[in-house]
Design an enzyme around this catalytic site. Structure first.
Site, short mmCIF file in Angstrom:
data_model
loop_
_atom_site.label_atom_id
_atom_site.label_comp_id
_atom_site.label_asym_id
_atom_site.label_seq_id
_atom_site.Cartn_x
_atom_site.Cartn_y
_atom_site.Cartn_z
N HIS A 39 0.83 -1.21 0.00
CA HIS A 39 0.00 0.00 0.00
C HIS A 39 0.86 1.26 0.00
O HIS A 39 0.44 2.32 0.42
CB HIS A 39 -1.01 -0.03 1.15
N ASP A 54 -5.50 4.91 10.08
CA ASP A 54 -6.92 5.08 9.74
C ASP A 54 -7.48 3.84 9.05
O ASP A 54 -8.68 3.57 9.10
CB ASP A 54 -7.11 6.26 8.78
N GLU A 82 -8.89 13.96 15.21
CA GLU A 82 -8.38 14.22 13.85
C GLU A 82 -9.09 15.46 13.32
O GLU A 82 -9.88 16.10 14.03
CB GLU A 82 -8.60 13.02 12.92
C1 LIG Z 1 -5.77 3.46 2.11
C2 LIG Z 1 -4.53 3.77 2.92
C3 LIG Z 1 -4.67 4.37 4.15
C4 LIG Z 1 -3.52 4.66 4.91
N1 LIG Z 1 -3.68 5.25 6.13
C5 LIG Z 1 -2.60 5.54 6.86
C6 LIG Z 1 -2.74 6.15 8.14
O1 LIG Z 1 -3.84 6.44 8.59
N2 LIG Z 1 -1.62 6.41 8.85
C7 LIG Z 1 -0.37 6.08 8.38
O2 LIG Z 1 0.60 6.31 9.11
N3 LIG Z 1 -0.21 5.52 7.18
C8 LIG Z 1 -1.29 5.25 6.41
N4 LIG Z 1 -1.13 4.70 5.18
C9 LIG Z 1 0.23 4.47 4.68
C10 LIG Z 1 0.75 3.12 5.13
O3 LIG Z 1 1.06 3.13 6.51
C11 LIG Z 1 2.05 2.78 4.39
O4 LIG Z 1 1.85 2.85 3.01
C12 LIG Z 1 2.51 1.38 4.76
O5 LIG Z 1 3.78 1.16 4.21
C13 LIG Z 1 1.58 0.35 4.23
O6 LIG Z 1 1.91 -0.93 4.70
P1 LIG Z 1 2.17 -2.07 3.65
O7 LIG Z 1 2.12 -3.34 4.40
O8 LIG Z 1 1.29 -1.94 2.48
O9 LIG Z 1 3.68 -1.71 3.26
P2 LIG Z 1 4.42 -1.92 1.86
O10 LIG Z 1 3.92 -0.93 0.89
O11 LIG Z 1 4.36 -3.33 1.44
O12 LIG Z 1 5.91 -1.55 2.28
C14 LIG Z 1 6.25 -0.25 2.69
C15 LIG Z 1 7.76 -0.18 2.97
O13 LIG Z 1 8.08 -0.97 4.09
C16 LIG Z 1 8.94 -2.04 3.73
N5 LIG Z 1 8.44 -3.23 4.44
C17 LIG Z 1 7.24 -3.84 4.30
N6 LIG Z 1 7.15 -4.88 5.16
C18 LIG Z 1 8.29 -4.89 5.87
C19 LIG Z 1 8.80 -5.72 6.90
N7 LIG Z 1 8.12 -6.76 7.39
N8 LIG Z 1 10.04 -5.45 7.40
C20 LIG Z 1 10.76 -4.40 6.92
N9 LIG Z 1 10.35 -3.60 5.94
C21 LIG Z 1 9.13 -3.84 5.41
C22 LIG Z 1 8.84 -2.16 2.22
O14 LIG Z 1 10.02 -2.65 1.64
C23 LIG Z 1 8.59 -0.73 1.82
O15 LIG Z 1 9.80 -0.02 1.74
C24 LIG Z 1 -2.23 4.38 4.40
C25 LIG Z 1 -2.10 3.81 3.13
C26 LIG Z 1 -3.25 3.50 2.40
C27 LIG Z 1 -3.08 2.92 1.04
#
Ligand SMILES: Cc1cc2nc3c(=O)[nH]c(=O)nc-3n(C[C@H](O)[C@H](O)[C@H](O)COP(=O)(O)OP(=O)(O)OC[C@H]3O[C@@H](n4cnc5c(N)ncnc54)[C@H](O)[C@@H]3O)c2cc1C
Length: 508
Positions: free
Chosen positions: A92, A158, A269
């Site tokens: 994400h 969120d 918020e």
């Molecule tokens: C709809 C939506 C709502 C959101 N709301 C919020 C919010 O309210 N507050 C907020 O703070 N953020 C929010 N985000 C952002 C979100 O926290 C980040 O995009 C987060 O990285 C998403 O987690 P993911 O598992 O999809 O990570 P990924 O996109 O898969 O990875 C993100 C980064 O972390 C690294 N990574 C992933 N997993 C690991 C692991 N296990 N160990 C080490 N590194 C790792 C990846 O290599 C990459 O660099 C939101 C995003 C979306 C799309």
């Protein structure tokens, strides 16, 4: 050499100029079958929620255990020219942060949420209550597992369909962060496979440099395979309020007042409504839509405080008075206070309903030119004038969902990797846009650049959050005085610069 070893070695040969030696390298037997080059899987790994950056990896690695992850990283380290490994949680990210061109995507979700274990503890006091969760686990699953025991994590995002490892690699903020700090401040221990392939347990007291580095460390130092998250007693229901303001200074001083005492509100918020269609009014009764629309049209921008008070059967008798005390003296537009009563889970998982709706319209998997920045409190009214009024309101493009709320910096630990504005209170701003039109995408990206340029020219020292697509020089500016520490940690824990190349910090 079996077929999969041969195919991988050929792929490595394409990857590296020093490929003649690499082509003879053997993939360790125990992980050889865990690489996939199925075009559909490669295609999935070459995109993310942002749908703006697309990098195709050579292979996707599907681990079934933590030791597979160590073996993968060790294998890369053993090559004369190591391949990059992009850890992918739920992908994400917005700008390719979990992608790699010509390297290997490590698909954490293949671990399939192997581990959520809630400690045996005194629920009433919540003493020693914690959950051990795999880095690949989604927060929604943590919520479900802990609620079964009447417990809950304290700090959230969120949206809950994000992986624990993914949000802990950034910060993880929402309306509870003013009180409990970001999610990274709510971690007791981690297990991490470092960029050297070593599995290390760490905490504030043990291997603390790795612990502090990994939290908010953008995946640069290791792969989080387990996190120990503290828990508290779970409420069952919430009183959920929206208070509408037509005056920014009243709005921001009321928000700051609400976050200044740490036990009264449970969530604070803020949202903005711009007089640009479509207005998102789903929180409000249909009968009020007309007068809210008129208020927005008259004022151009309406600022909304979103305030929540949790309760359960023990506090039910007092919650109405608690809410009345909270809003007493606040300067919202008279009669523009709206209340809902919801279950705790319905409130926390509120964005999911929106996801289902957008998916049904084909509007979820489209480009998301988001902008997330943190603004020092001392300049927030300049930001309102310069950005909300003079940039966003004046341009005739739909503003999307816009969130703004203050955070207390003393709930952040400066030893951890993220940088924040250097003031006691700073505001988190999220401009959450989506569009399927390339023309609009360009317009949003231009507007984002204008906002950043305005801040630079006005000397507003903002920090970008969830940012990407930067040169190393821009990353150095982002980290400022923390750059040396960040780079030293990289040299110590991932000396061959294998991990999370999609952040572009050490590889562009
Ligand atoms: C709809 C939506 C709502 C959101 N709301 C919020 C919010 O309210 N507050 C907020 O703070 N953020 C929010 N985000 C952002 C979100 O926290 C980040 O995009 C987060 O990285 C998403 O987690 P993911 O598992 O999809 O990570 P990924 O996109 O898969 O990875 C993100 C980064 O972390 C690294 N990574 C992933 N997993 C690991 C692991 N296990 N160990 C080490 N590194 C790792 C990846 O290599 C990459 O660099 C939101 C995003 C979306 C799309």
């Amino acid at each position: 050499m079996d077929v999969s070893n041969l195919a991988f070695s050929i792929a490595m040969a394409v990857l590296c100029l020093s490929s003649i030696t690499q082509a003879n390298f053997k993939i360790p037997k125990e992980i050889a079958k865990k690489f996939s080059s199925d075009p559909e899987i490669l295609s999935l790994a070459s995109t993310d929620y942002g749908h703006i950056v697309h990098e195709t990896p050579l292979k996707v690695f599907e681990p079934s255990s933590v030791s597979d992850i160590s073996s993968l990283i060790n294998f890369s380290n053993s090559l004369p020219t190591p391949f990059t490994i992009a850890t992918r949680g739920k992908a994400h990210s917005l700008l390719g942060q979990a992608q790699t061109r010509n390297g290997v995507v490590l698909n954490m979700t293949n671990l399939k949420g192997s581990l959520i274990s809630v400690s045996n503890c005194g629920r009433k006091t919540s003493l020693n209550c914690y959950a051990d969760v795999g880095g690949e686990v989604l927060w929604i699953d943590v919520l479900h597992a802990t609620l079964k025991r009447g417990l809950t994590p304290l700090s959230w995002t969120d949206y809950l369909y994000l992986s624990v490892g993914g949000t802990l690699s950034n910060a993880g903020i929402s309306g509870q962060a003013f009180r409990f700090g970001p999610q990274i401040s709510n971690v007791l221990q981690l297990d991490v496979v470092t960029g050297k392939g070593e599995l290390v347990s760490c905490s504030r007291d043990k291997n603390s440099e790795l612990f502090y580095g990994v939290l908010g460390g953008l995946g640069q130092f290791g792969v989080i395979t387990r996190a120990r998250i503290p828990l508290g007693p779970a409420p069952t229901r919430v009183k959920w309020l929206h208070l509408l303001y037509n005056n920014f200074s009243a709005f921001s001083s009321d928000q700051e007042h609400l976050i200044s005492f740490s036990t009264a509100a449970d969530y604070v918020e803020g949202k903005l409504l711009f007089s640009q269609p479509p207005l998102e009014l789903s929180f409000y009764p249909d009968s009020d839509h007309q007068r809210i629309t008129s208020l927005v049209t008259q004022n151009g921008i309406i600022y909304i405080i979103e305030l929540v008070k949790y309760y359960d059967s023990n506090s039910q008798a007092f919650v109405a008075k608690d809410v009345a005390d909270l809003v007493k003296g606040l300067k919202f537009v008279p009669t523009f206070m709206f209340k809902k009563d919801a279950s705790y889970e319905e409130f926390l998982n509120r964005v999911y309903a929106e996801e289902l709706f957008l998916r049904s319209k084909g509007l979820w998997e489209i480009p998301h030119p988001w902008l997330n920045i943190w603004i020092p409190r001392s300049r927030i009214s300049d930001f309102n004038e310069g950005v909300f009024k003079n940039i966003i309101l004046k341009q005739n493009i739909s503003s999307g969902i816009s969130l703004i709320y203050p955070l207390n910096r003393n709930k952040w630990d400066d030893k951890m990797s993220p940088v924040t504005p250097d003031e006691d209170v700073f505001y988190a701003l999220s401009l959450l846009r989506s569009t399927s039109s390339m023309d609009m995408l360009e317009k949003y990206q231009t507007q984002n650049r204008q906002i950043l340029e305005f801040c630079k020219d006005a000397g507003i020292k903002i920090t970008e959050y969830l940012t990407g697509n930067k040169t190393q020089q821009q990353w150095m500016e982002h980290f400022g005085s923390k750059w040396k520490l960040f780079a030293d940690r990289k040299a110590r824990f991932d000396p061959k610069r294998i991990l999370s190349p999609g952040q572009g910090i050490f590889s562009k």
